[in-house]
Scaffold this motif. Sequence first.
Motif, PDB file in Angstrom:
ATOM      1  N   ALA A 168       0.813  -1.219   0.000  1.00  4.71           N
ATOM      2  CA  ALA A 168       0.000   0.000   0.000  1.00  4.71           C
ATOM      3  C   ALA A 168       0.846   1.269   0.000  1.00  4.71           C
ATOM      4  CB  ALA A 168      -0.925   0.001   1.218  1.00  4.71           C
ATOM      5  N   ARG A 169       2.145   1.122  -0.100  1.00  3.11           N
ATOM      6  CA  ARG A 169       3.035   2.278   0.063  1.00  3.11           C
ATOM      7  C   ARG A 169       2.930   3.309  -1.048  1.00  3.11           C
ATOM      8  NH1 ARG A 169       8.273  -0.730   2.753  1.00  3.11           N
ATOM      9  NH2 ARG A 169       7.263  -0.997   4.775  1.00  3.11           N
ATOM     10  N   LEU A 170       2.891   2.864  -2.288  1.00  2.00           N
ATOM     11  CA  LEU A 170       2.830   3.827  -3.391  1.00  2.00           C
ATOM     12  C   LEU A 170       1.542   4.655  -3.303  1.00  2.00           C
ATOM     13  CD1 LEU A 170       4.705   4.618  -5.676  1.00  2.00           C
ATOM     14  CD2 LEU A 170       3.437   3.069  -7.172  1.00  2.00           C
ATOM     15  N   GLU A 171       0.442   3.984  -3.036  1.00  2.00           N
ATOM     16  CA  GLU A 171      -0.829   4.695  -2.893  1.00  2.00           C
ATOM     17  C   GLU A 171      -0.784   5.659  -1.701  1.00  2.00           C
ATOM     18  OE1 GLU A 171      -5.617   3.886  -2.356  1.00  2.00           O
ATOM     19  OE2 GLU A 171      -4.289   2.198  -2.761  1.00  2.00           O
ATOM     20  N   ALA A 172      -0.197   5.248  -0.593  1.00  2.00           N
ATOM     21  CA  ALA A 172      -0.092   6.107   0.591  1.00  2.00           C
ATOM     22  C   ALA A 172       0.765   7.338   0.298  1.00  2.00           C
ATOM     23  CB  ALA A 172       0.491   5.326   1.764  1.00  2.00           C
ATOM     24  N   MET A 173       1.844   7.152  -0.458  1.00  2.00           N
ATOM     25  CA  MET A 173       2.683   8.305  -0.822  1.00  2.00           C
ATOM     26  C   MET A 173       1.909   9.262  -1.724  1.00  2.00           C
ATOM     27  SD  MET A 173       6.538   6.759  -1.309  1.00  2.00           S
ATOM     28  CE  MET A 173       6.138   5.179  -2.070  1.00  2.00           C
ATOM     29  N   GLY A 174       1.097   8.725  -2.631  1.00  2.00           N
ATOM     30  CA  GLY A 174       0.278   9.582  -3.494  1.00  2.00           C
ATOM     31  C   GLY A 174      -0.722  10.398  -2.692  1.00  2.00           C
ATOM     32  N   HIS A 175      -1.378   9.741  -1.743  1.00  2.00           N
ATOM     33  CA  HIS A 175      -2.335  10.457  -0.888  1.00  2.00           C
ATOM     34  C   HIS A 175      -1.615  11.526  -0.055  1.00  2.00           C
ATOM     35  CE1 HIS A 175      -5.976   8.331  -1.842  1.00  2.00           C
ATOM     36  NE2 HIS A 175      -5.361   7.161  -1.671  1.00  2.00           N
ATOM     37  N   ALA A 176      -0.433  11.195   0.453  1.00  2.00           N
ATOM     38  CA  ALA A 176       0.330  12.166   1.247  1.00  2.00           C
ATOM     39  C   ALA A 176       0.719  13.368   0.398  1.00  2.00           C
ATOM     40  CB  ALA A 176       1.572  11.510   1.844  1.00  2.00           C
ATOM     41  N   TYR A 177       1.057  13.128  -0.849  1.00  2.00           N
ATOM     42  CA  TYR A 177       1.410  14.240  -1.733  1.00  2.00           C
ATOM     43  C   TYR A 177       0.226  15.193  -1.880  1.00  2.00           C
ATOM     44  CZ  TYR A 177       3.607  16.832  -5.472  1.00  2.00           C
ATOM     45  OH  TYR A 177       4.178  17.846  -6.208  1.00  2.00           O
ATOM     46  N   VAL A 178      -0.942  14.612  -2.159  1.00  2.00           N
ATOM     47  CA  VAL A 178      -2.149  15.428  -2.358  1.00  2.00           C
ATOM     48  C   VAL A 178      -2.558  16.135  -1.068  1.00  2.00           C
ATOM     49  CG1 VAL A 178      -4.621  15.330  -2.892  1.00  2.00           C
ATOM     50  CG2 VAL A 178      -2.984  14.070  -4.314  1.00  2.00           C
ATOM     51  N   GLU A 179      -2.527  15.416   0.043  1.00  2.00           N
ATOM     52  CA  GLU A 179      -3.033  15.964   1.304  1.00  2.00           C
ATOM     53  C   GLU A 179      -2.039  16.873   2.021  1.00  2.00           C
ATOM     54  OE1 GLU A 179      -4.165  12.436   3.435  1.00  2.00           O
ATOM     55  OE2 GLU A 179      -5.697  11.930   1.947  1.00  2.00           O
ATOM     56  N   ARG A 180      -0.753  16.553   1.945  1.00  2.00           N
ATOM     57  CA  ARG A 180       0.229  17.288   2.753  1.00  2.00           C
ATOM     58  C   ARG A 180       1.108  18.233   1.957  1.00  2.00           C
ATOM     59  NH1 ARG A 180       3.351  13.203   6.377  1.00  2.00           N
ATOM     60  NH2 ARG A 180       4.326  15.150   6.986  1.00  2.00           N
ATOM     61  N   LEU A 181       1.366  17.920   0.701  1.00  2.00           N
ATOM     62  CA  LEU A 181       2.314  18.744  -0.055  1.00  2.00           C
ATOM     63  C   LEU A 181       1.639  19.729  -1.006  1.00  2.00           C
ATOM     64  CD1 LEU A 181       4.929  15.940  -0.724  1.00  2.00           C
ATOM     65  CD2 LEU A 181       5.169  17.869   0.851  1.00  2.00           C
ATOM     66  N   LEU A 182       0.619  19.301  -1.715  1.00  2.00           N
ATOM     67  CA  LEU A 182      -0.029  20.226  -2.644  1.00  2.00           C
ATOM     68  C   LEU A 182      -0.621  21.466  -1.970  1.00  2.00           C
ATOM     69  CD1 LEU A 182      -1.819  18.040  -5.356  1.00  2.00           C
ATOM     70  CD2 LEU A 182       0.274  19.381  -5.563  1.00  2.00           C
ATOM     71  N   PRO A 183      -1.129  21.360  -0.744  1.00  2.00           N
ATOM     72  CA  PRO A 183      -1.663  22.571  -0.105  1.00  2.00           C
ATOM     73  C   PRO A 183      -0.611  23.649   0.179  1.00  2.00           C
ATOM     74  CG  PRO A 183      -2.588  20.624   0.934  1.00  2.00           C
ATOM     75  CD  PRO A 183      -1.476  20.159   0.029  1.00  2.00           C
ATOM     76  N   ASP A 184       0.661  23.294   0.198  1.00  2.00           N
ATOM     77  CA  ASP A 184       1.723  24.274   0.426  1.00  2.00           C
ATOM     78  C   ASP A 184       2.041  24.951  -0.905  1.00  2.00           C
ATOM     79  OD1 ASP A 184       3.981  25.772   0.955  1.00  2.00           O
ATOM     80  OD2 ASP A 184       5.022  24.168   2.038  1.00  2.00           O
ATOM     81  N   ARG A 185       1.265  25.969  -1.219  1.00  2.00           N
ATOM     82  CA  ARG A 185       1.347  26.621  -2.530  1.00  2.00           C
ATOM     83  C   ARG A 185       2.751  27.135  -2.841  1.00  2.00           C
ATOM     84  NH1 ARG A 185      -1.701  27.606  -6.511  1.00  2.00           N
ATOM     85  NH2 ARG A 185      -1.586  29.476  -7.770  1.00  2.00           N
ATOM     86  N   HIS A 186       3.437  27.688  -1.869  1.00  2.00           N
ATOM     87  CA  HIS A 186       4.776  28.213  -2.131  1.00  2.00           C
ATOM     88  C   HIS A 186       5.759  27.096  -2.482  1.00  2.00           C
ATOM     89  CE1 HIS A 186       3.279  31.895  -0.006  1.00  2.00           C
ATOM     90  NE2 HIS A 186       3.711  32.353  -1.161  1.00  2.00           N
ATOM     91  N   ALA A 187       5.706  25.988  -1.780  1.00  2.00           N
ATOM     92  CA  ALA A 187       6.601  24.873  -2.096  1.00  2.00           C
ATOM     93  C   ALA A 187       6.294  24.326  -3.485  1.00  2.00           C
ATOM     94  CB  ALA A 187       6.491  23.779  -1.041  1.00  2.00           C
ATOM     95  N   LEU A 188       5.019  24.226  -3.798  1.00  2.00           N
ATOM     96  CA  LEU A 188       4.605  23.743  -5.121  1.00  2.00           C
ATOM     97  C   LEU A 188       5.097  24.683  -6.219  1.00  2.00           C
ATOM     98  CD1 LEU A 188       2.832  22.058  -7.113  1.00  2.00           C
ATOM     99  CD2 LEU A 188       0.982  23.627  -6.509  1.00  2.00           C
ATOM    100  N   LEU A 189       4.845  25.972  -6.060  1.00  2.00           N
ATOM    101  CA  LEU A 189       5.267  26.931  -7.073  1.00  2.00           C
ATOM    102  C   LEU A 189       6.784  27.014  -7.164  1.00  2.00           C
ATOM    103  CD1 LEU A 189       2.640  29.781  -6.584  1.00  2.00           C
ATOM    104  CD2 LEU A 189       2.721  28.040  -8.389  1.00  2.00           C
ATOM    105  N   PHE A 190       7.471  26.889  -6.024  1.00  2.00           N
ATOM    106  CA  PHE A 190       8.932  26.897  -6.082  1.00  2.00           C
ATOM    107  C   PHE A 190       9.430  25.726  -6.917  1.00  2.00           C
ATOM    108  CE2 PHE A 190      13.058  25.387  -4.920  1.00  2.00           C
ATOM    109  CZ  PHE A 190      13.822  26.507  -5.181  1.00  2.00           C
ATOM    110  N   GLN A 191       8.837  24.563  -6.689  1.00  2.00           N
ATOM    111  CA  GLN A 191       9.234  23.376  -7.448  1.00  2.00           C
ATOM    112  C   GLN A 191       9.105  23.650  -8.950  1.00  2.00           C
ATOM    113  OE1 GLN A 191       6.955  19.322  -8.070  1.00  2.00           O
ATOM    114  NE2 GLN A 191       7.611  19.520  -5.944  1.00  2.00           N
TER     115      GLN A 191
END
Length: 173
Positions: free
Chosen positions: A81-104
Amino acid sequence: MRRSAEDRREEIVGIALRHFAEGGYHGTSTEAIAREAGISQPYLFRLFRTKRELFLACGERCFANVAGVFREAAEAVPPDARLEAMGHAYVERLLPDRHALLFQLQGYAASGEPEIQDAFRSGFNQLVGTVAELAGVPENEVWPFFANGMLFNVVAALDLADAPWAREWTTHE
């Protein structure tokens, strides 16, 4: 209480990441970063010799943060279940950080600078390796994971999550 140079560096990277996210590499003023940090521009350049070095430090933080979130997500679930869990973590924890996303995205856009391209290429390749290792699959099997992630980046950056074509896909991933 005086802060160490390393503490100041960390604080400045956070400020710079936001500025670079909004203005890009070429459009960001180190003077504005120094002003917001409450330091002189010469002190900024004592901590980071060049604007490029500061940008690269922001890139290192960005990649390290993504890898850390993926590690936490993967360690919390069984191997299958790890790949799916990492995908969910990306959506839930990383995408909301607009500055980190835009910096990337700004980092990829600045890849016309060879040193930046090398650093972001290396960081991305390491991230692919990390995801593959955590998921227990060969690197070539994480291509769809990263392709979906890049599409999520575009959807988030352009605030398209409510677009009819994206709504169902983004709410069921």
